[in-house]
Write an enzyme that holds these catalytic residues in place. Sequence first.
Site, PDB file in Angstrom:
ATOM      1  N   LEU A 589       7.631  -2.917   0.560  1.00 30.69           N
ATOM      2  CA  LEU A 589       6.332  -3.299   0.022  1.00 30.69           C
ATOM      3  C   LEU A 589       6.080  -2.495  -1.246  1.00 30.69           C
ATOM      4  CD1 LEU A 589       3.701  -4.984   0.722  1.00 30.69           C
ATOM      5  CD2 LEU A 589       2.784  -2.826   1.581  1.00 30.69           C
ATOM      6  N   ARG A 593       5.132   0.186  -9.075  1.00 32.56           N
ATOM      7  CA  ARG A 593       5.990   1.324  -9.410  1.00 32.56           C
ATOM      8  C   ARG A 593       7.419   0.827  -9.636  1.00 32.56           C
ATOM      9  NH1 ARG A 593       3.944   5.920  -5.219  1.00 32.56           N
ATOM     10  NH2 ARG A 593       4.702   4.464  -3.662  1.00 32.56           N
ATOM     11  N   ASN A 618       3.134  -6.999  -3.944  1.00 32.90           N
ATOM     12  CA  ASN A 618       1.721  -7.045  -3.583  1.00 32.90           C
ATOM     13  C   ASN A 618       0.796  -7.127  -4.791  1.00 32.90           C
ATOM     14  OD1 ASN A 618       0.991  -7.277  -0.936  1.00 32.90           O
ATOM     15  ND2 ASN A 618       0.329  -5.172  -0.685  1.00 32.90           N
ATOM     16  N   ARG A 649       3.225  -6.214   4.699  1.00 35.33           N
ATOM     17  CA  ARG A 649       4.469  -5.523   5.070  1.00 35.33           C
ATOM     18  C   ARG A 649       5.039  -6.099   6.360  1.00 35.33           C
ATOM     19  NH1 ARG A 649       6.448  -0.288   4.409  1.00 35.33           N
ATOM     20  NH2 ARG A 649       4.529   0.477   3.464  1.00 35.33           N
ATOM     21  N   ASP A 666       8.325   2.087  -1.401  1.00 24.47           N
ATOM     22  CA  ASP A 666       9.117   2.002  -2.630  1.00 24.47           C
ATOM     23  C   ASP A 666       9.468   3.359  -3.222  1.00 24.47           C
ATOM     24  OD1 ASP A 666       6.657   2.751  -3.522  1.00 24.47           O
ATOM     25  OD2 ASP A 666       6.277   0.953  -4.710  1.00 24.47           O
ATOM     26  N   ASP A 667       9.003   4.456  -2.606  1.00 22.29           N
ATOM     27  CA  ASP A 667       9.339   5.776  -3.125  1.00 22.29           C
ATOM     28  C   ASP A 667      10.199   6.577  -2.146  1.00 22.29           C
ATOM     29  OD1 ASP A 667       7.483   6.174  -1.168  1.00 22.29           O
ATOM     30  OD2 ASP A 667       6.101   7.379  -2.362  1.00 22.29           O
ATOM     31  N   GLU A 753      -1.754   0.756   8.394  1.00 20.10           N
ATOM     32  CA  GLU A 753      -0.926  -0.315   8.944  1.00 20.10           C
ATOM     33  C   GLU A 753       0.215   0.255   9.789  1.00 20.10           C
ATOM     34  OE1 GLU A 753       1.661   0.884   5.590  1.00 20.10           O
ATOM     35  OE2 GLU A 753      -0.474   0.915   6.047  1.00 20.10           O
ATOM     36  N   ASP A 754       0.709   1.443   9.437  1.00 22.75           N
ATOM     37  CA  ASP A 754       1.784   2.051  10.230  1.00 22.75           C
ATOM     38  C   ASP A 754       1.265   2.525  11.583  1.00 22.75           C
ATOM     39  OD1 ASP A 754       0.189   3.919   9.000  1.00 22.75           O
ATOM     40  OD2 ASP A 754       1.818   5.130   8.213  1.00 22.75           O
ATOM     41  N   ARG A 798      -7.442   7.838   8.581  1.00 22.90           N
ATOM     42  CA  ARG A 798      -6.448   7.729   9.646  1.00 22.90           C
ATOM     43  C   ARG A 798      -6.995   8.275  10.969  1.00 22.90           C
ATOM     44  NH1 ARG A 798      -1.687   6.097   7.343  1.00 22.90           N
ATOM     45  NH2 ARG A 798      -0.167   6.989   8.764  1.00 22.90           N
TER      46      ARG A 798
END
Length: 841
Positions: A589, A593, A618, A649, A666-667, A753-754, A798
């Site tokens: 996702l 970047r 996205n 995702r 992506d990192d 989301e995780d 969170r």
Amino acid sequence: MNCWRMCGGWRSRTIVIIFLIVFLFIISTFVGMNVQEPSIEVSLNTFNQLANKDDFFHHVEDMQRLRKSIIVELGNLESERNRLRSSVESLSRQSTDYNNELKTLERNLLQIKFNIQNALVSQDEALKEYSSIKLPLRLLPQSERTNHASPTGECRLQTCFDYSRCSVTSGFSIYLYPLVTDNNLLLLWKSALLNSGYITDNPDAVCIYLALVEREDFQAQELKYWSGDGRNHVIVSVFPNSYTVPKSRAMHAQVIWRKYSPVTGFDIMLPYSHLEEVKFHDLPLMLPVRRPNLLSFLGKSPSVTNEQEKNFIAAFRLLTSPDLSINIEVDCQAIQPCTTNQWCLCSSEDMVENEINSTFIVVLNARSMPSDQFSYRLYQALVKGAVPVILGDEHTLPLDELIPWHTAALLLPLQRVTELVYILRNILEPDIIEFKKQGRAIFENYLMSTPRIAEGLLELLRQRINIPPTEAPLPESEHIYTESNPMPMFETRVEPNDVLGPVEDQYPSAAYQRNFTSGRSLVGFFFGRAATRLYPHTPWDPILPTDAKFHGSPYGFRPINGGAGGSGKEFSQALGGNHPREQFTIVILTYDRADLLQQQLAQFNGLPYLNKVLIVWNNPNYPPATFQWPHIHVPIQVLKSARNSLNNRFLPYKEIETEAILSLDDDMYLRHDEIIFAFRVWREYRDRIVGFPGRYHAWNERDNKWNYNSNHSCELSLILTGAAFLHKYYLYQYSYFMARAIRDKVDEFMNCEDIAMNFLVSHLTGKPPVKTTSRWTFRCSTCGEASLWTDESHFRERHECIQYFTQIYGYLPLMYTQLRTDSVLFKTRVPQNKTKCFSLV
């Protein structure tokens, strides 16, 4: 002494001595000339001395020339030495390069050998593969309608149902009779049936004819396609005032049965239908496990009943005991007038207060309890989060062929009433919470709303006649790059350090292989409505025993060293394990970047067992036209999201053709060996989240709530999906069957989301995730302010997510684990002729 130290080398020291001698000689000569009287003898001596001086100066000049010559020669030698040194260094570098190139060629050769061996095995499997199974011939119903005689005996599916209209490839088509009504409850039923995907307008080629009954004077014979005996008809009545059931081959689904009894295995008891859909927030938590009251019941007992029920009521009265926290009331004030031979409902306010404080609630299933009241009381017990204790077996349980009631309720005969308290006090808390979890899931999946009840009825009918369910839905996705707009790419080369497996052609996971047996692996409270759809594969698909691959079932398996086993070299040649060969899909996702994404994609080149890379874009804007993507050995597909959402995702994109998914931010940078090791671990824990960064939920005693914690810990309960393997099945559950309120919260916070996925998987499995290798956290030095975790509100949100998701589920499903997986032989001293499975993990 200092001069000797400073003047390095014998040549320098010799020159200095000569200069000192000459200097002293000249000084002494001039001193002698000044103090002596001039005479002829002196002049002669002086002349001789001067002559000797000239010789000496010539000698000095010769020495100086020699010195210069030596210096030049030494310089030439030094230059030659430097040249030779550079040449040696260059040759050394070339030698190193040649050695590295040799190692690379040897590694590539080994890789090619692995690939060839794997290709030969695949070719052999393709030649031996079973021929494709042909679809059976479809049985066609009679084109002319004739009136059939009504059955003479009790109906069963085998005697009263026409299977010729319902071949296994028919898709379970249903014709819904037109319904003209303003009744809101029936309109809800109609809407749910139309949204099921089974309804068709062609009455001549359908499996089921379904009619919703509104009037008590309804005459089934008036239905257009009744054909005399009502075969393949389902008559649905959701009101207490039931119609008269004619003698026919039709199935009847009702909430109440008064003048007759349903035919077991043919007719259907429906759950209590209601207009209002219960919200998740209105449901109580399952904890504490034991509530203030052990047991409760509230009702107006009948005055006229049979001898057995009289004895039961007398014993039932005696159960009330304040000391034992038992609240039984059988003489309360009825809500409305009722007959003398039936139980009646009491004040709803009293019922609510009683039931919400009770661990167990009695639900009478006796002849004197009307079936609609029985269904309603069962519904109320589950709404209040209590464990139903069903005494008696007079009425069929609602949707009993579909719902595993024994997992959610205690089923006892009326005669056990005197032993009821003893039985309940001996049920342990772990069993009580399992009853509650099952009951909560049954309520959510089948009883929460009228549309859920309608879906349950259709699912029961479909399972009865053995027709596979419809496929689970797939999201629509837009490909940014197509044949007319090809992806701009540049060549890249990343050399792995080790040979970790064959680099194969794309090999999708086998899909829809268990169309008639998939439901067998989805038994339990946690699947529910999810089991009404057909999935390409599930984490619980059964596997063959390990010796089957050597006894006639070799297709797809890759045993290590042909089954003989081995260390690193043999281990690298095949996946081994208990499952056939497979690959995985990387899903990333990203938003904007691009540079980080470019670097990340390049390192996937040559990664074994990789099927494809799927980029979920996205950003509402398209990638820059100047942006180039690295060319790697597998396809890179870029999907454009309709909106910016972290839930994207976990959409089950049709482009994902493998069971295994590596979800990445992506990192995130992972070495090839880390990825392959985690993939191998996931193959052994297919129903878990398997990955790298670990987190856990920690109890905050000050605030009396759970918090999210990212500190290093000896136990964990979450694996962040920014670097984790999971099964595609969970993407369906997350996107379509998990509570919508959870996805809405993820969109609201643009976070969590995780955590939501970890909640879901632990809820479905009752197991914790699996952590691999020593990775605990990741740091991206070039991300700057773009990372969400740098925001101050990140952790606060969170924390809140954990509280909110717990409320939705009714309990906190996350489970702790103290396990971390490292490779076999990692810390083992192996012989020199052996190698480890992985050298670094």
